[in-house]
Design a protein around this motif. Structure first.
Motif, PDB file in Angstrom:
ATOM      1  N   GLU A   1       0.073  10.124  13.936  1.00  0.00           N
ATOM      2  CA  GLU A   1      -0.817  10.160  12.783  1.00  0.00           C
ATOM      3  C   GLU A   1      -0.670   8.881  11.972  1.00  0.00           C
ATOM      4  O   GLU A   1       0.311   8.155  12.121  1.00  0.00           O
ATOM      5  N   PRO A   2      -1.640   8.607  11.111  1.00  0.00           N
ATOM      6  CA  PRO A   2      -1.604   7.346  10.356  1.00  0.00           C
ATOM      7  C   PRO A   2      -0.468   7.338   9.336  1.00  0.00           C
ATOM      8  O   PRO A   2      -0.108   8.379   8.792  1.00  0.00           O
ATOM      9  N   ASN A   3       0.068   6.145   9.097  1.00  0.00           N
ATOM     10  CA  ASN A   3       1.076   5.994   8.050  1.00  0.00           C
ATOM     11  C   ASN A   3       0.565   5.061   6.953  1.00  0.00           C
ATOM     12  O   ASN A   3       1.340   4.522   6.180  1.00  0.00           O
ATOM     13  N   VAL A   4      -0.766   4.872   6.936  1.00  0.00           N
ATOM     14  CA  VAL A   4      -1.416   4.038   5.918  1.00  0.00           C
ATOM     15  C   VAL A   4      -2.673   4.758   5.419  1.00  0.00           C
ATOM     16  O   VAL A   4      -3.158   5.684   6.066  1.00  0.00           O
ATOM     17  N   ASN A   5      -3.178   4.292   4.289  1.00  0.00           N
ATOM     18  CA  ASN A   5      -4.450   4.800   3.776  1.00  0.00           C
ATOM     19  C   ASN A   5      -5.538   3.847   4.278  1.00  0.00           C
ATOM     20  O   ASN A   5      -5.636   2.714   3.827  1.00  0.00           O
ATOM     21  N   TRP A   6      -6.326   4.312   5.246  1.00  0.00           N
ATOM     22  CA  TRP A   6      -7.321   3.422   5.856  1.00  0.00           C
ATOM     23  C   TRP A   6      -8.388   2.959   4.871  1.00  0.00           C
ATOM     24  O   TRP A   6      -8.941   1.875   5.018  1.00  0.00           O
ATOM     25  N   SER A   7      -8.676   3.742   3.855  1.00  0.00           N
ATOM     26  CA  SER A   7      -9.675   3.330   2.853  1.00  0.00           C
ATOM     27  C   SER A   7      -9.279   2.003   2.215  1.00  0.00           C
ATOM     28  O   SER A   7     -10.121   1.129   2.008  1.00  0.00           O
ATOM     29  N   THR A   8      -7.990   1.847   1.903  1.00  0.00           N
ATOM     30  CA  THR A   8      -7.544   0.591   1.289  1.00  0.00           C
ATOM     31  C   THR A   8      -7.223  -0.473   2.344  1.00  0.00           C
ATOM     32  O   THR A   8      -7.458  -1.658   2.123  1.00  0.00           O
ATOM     33  N   GLU A   9      -6.716  -0.069   3.495  1.00  0.00           N
ATOM     34  CA  GLU A   9      -6.388  -1.025   4.562  1.00  0.00           C
ATOM     35  C   GLU A   9      -7.629  -1.771   5.055  1.00  0.00           C
ATOM     36  O   GLU A   9      -7.588  -2.972   5.276  1.00  0.00           O
ATOM     37  N   ILE A  10      -8.740  -1.055   5.215  1.00  0.00           N
ATOM     38  CA  ILE A  10      -9.947  -1.683   5.772  1.00  0.00           C
ATOM     39  C   ILE A  10     -10.525  -2.720   4.806  1.00  0.00           C
ATOM     40  O   ILE A  10     -11.210  -3.644   5.221  1.00  0.00           O
ATOM     41  N   GLU A  11     -10.186  -2.600   3.528  1.00  0.00           N
ATOM     42  CA  GLU A  11     -10.627  -3.617   2.560  1.00  0.00           C
ATOM     43  C   GLU A  11      -9.998  -4.978   2.869  1.00  0.00           C
ATOM     44  O   GLU A  11     -10.497  -6.009   2.429  1.00  0.00           O
TER      45      GLU A  11
END
Length: 193
Positions: free
Chosen positions: A126-136
């Motif tokens: 599972e992800p260990n980051v918040n993709w909403s902020t990472e994709i920025e």
């Protein structure tokens, strides 16, 4: 929308693959890590000739010429360092962080970024980051960004909204009692974007 094969054999697999193509599957990634070269040849041969232009090989890349396949995929571990695209081929790869994605050569047509959500097919993945902020943090826009990992009809909208160009399905197809219906419902959501 991209579908990745189940890593191991599935009942009526070739029939399901043909049905997915008939229902609009754009690309089918053949990822069979335990297949021998001979098993891979038998598998590819069983898929209708009319679909060869939509197949993507994850291994035994040298078979591409023999089968007229023009799409190759490199995992993050077998991706060549100084990658240069071969004329006439579509090339994809796998990444696991936005930094790894941003560092890719512009020769890659698209790259998977995973896991976006808790995996359906891999335990404890599972992800260990918040993709909403990472994709920025994305600075590489020549290569398409494809969300993978836990993608299903309930969260495709979210994945597309946060900035993925498209999605790839694995567990939501092969771990389903009704893979074709699951595919169609996911496809409708992607097409609405």
């Amino acid at each position: 929308m991209i579908i990745i094969s189940n890593p191991t054999a599935v009942a009526n697999e070739i029939k399901l693959i043909h049905s997915l193509f008939e229902n609009g599957m754009e690309l089918f990634h053949i990822r069979k890590p335990d297949f021998s070269e001979e098993e891979m040849k038998v598998f590819v041969t069983a898929i209708g000739l009319e679909y060869r232009n939509r197949l993507v090989l994850h291994s035994y890349h040298h078979l591409a010429e023999e089968f007229g396949i023009k799409r190759l995929h490199f995992s993050s571990t077998n991706r060549p360092d100084n990658f240069q695209k071969t004329e006439g081929f579509s090339i994809s790869t796998s990444t696991h962080s936005i930094e790894e994605f941003n560092a890719l050569s512009e020769d890659f047509d698209y790259a998977f970024l995973s896991p976006v959500f808790k995996s359906i097919s891999k335990e404890n993945y599972e992800p260990n980051v918040n993709w909403s902020t990472e994709i920025e943090k994305r600075i590489h826009f020549k290569t398409k960004l494809i969300g993978l990992g836990g993608i299903q009809s309930e969260n495709i909208h979210q994945a597309m909204e946060i900035g993925f160009n498209n999605v790839a399905l694995l567990g939501s197809i092969w771990n389903s009692n009704n893979p074709i219906e699951n595919f169609k419902s996911c496809q409708q959501i992607v097409l609405s974007f």
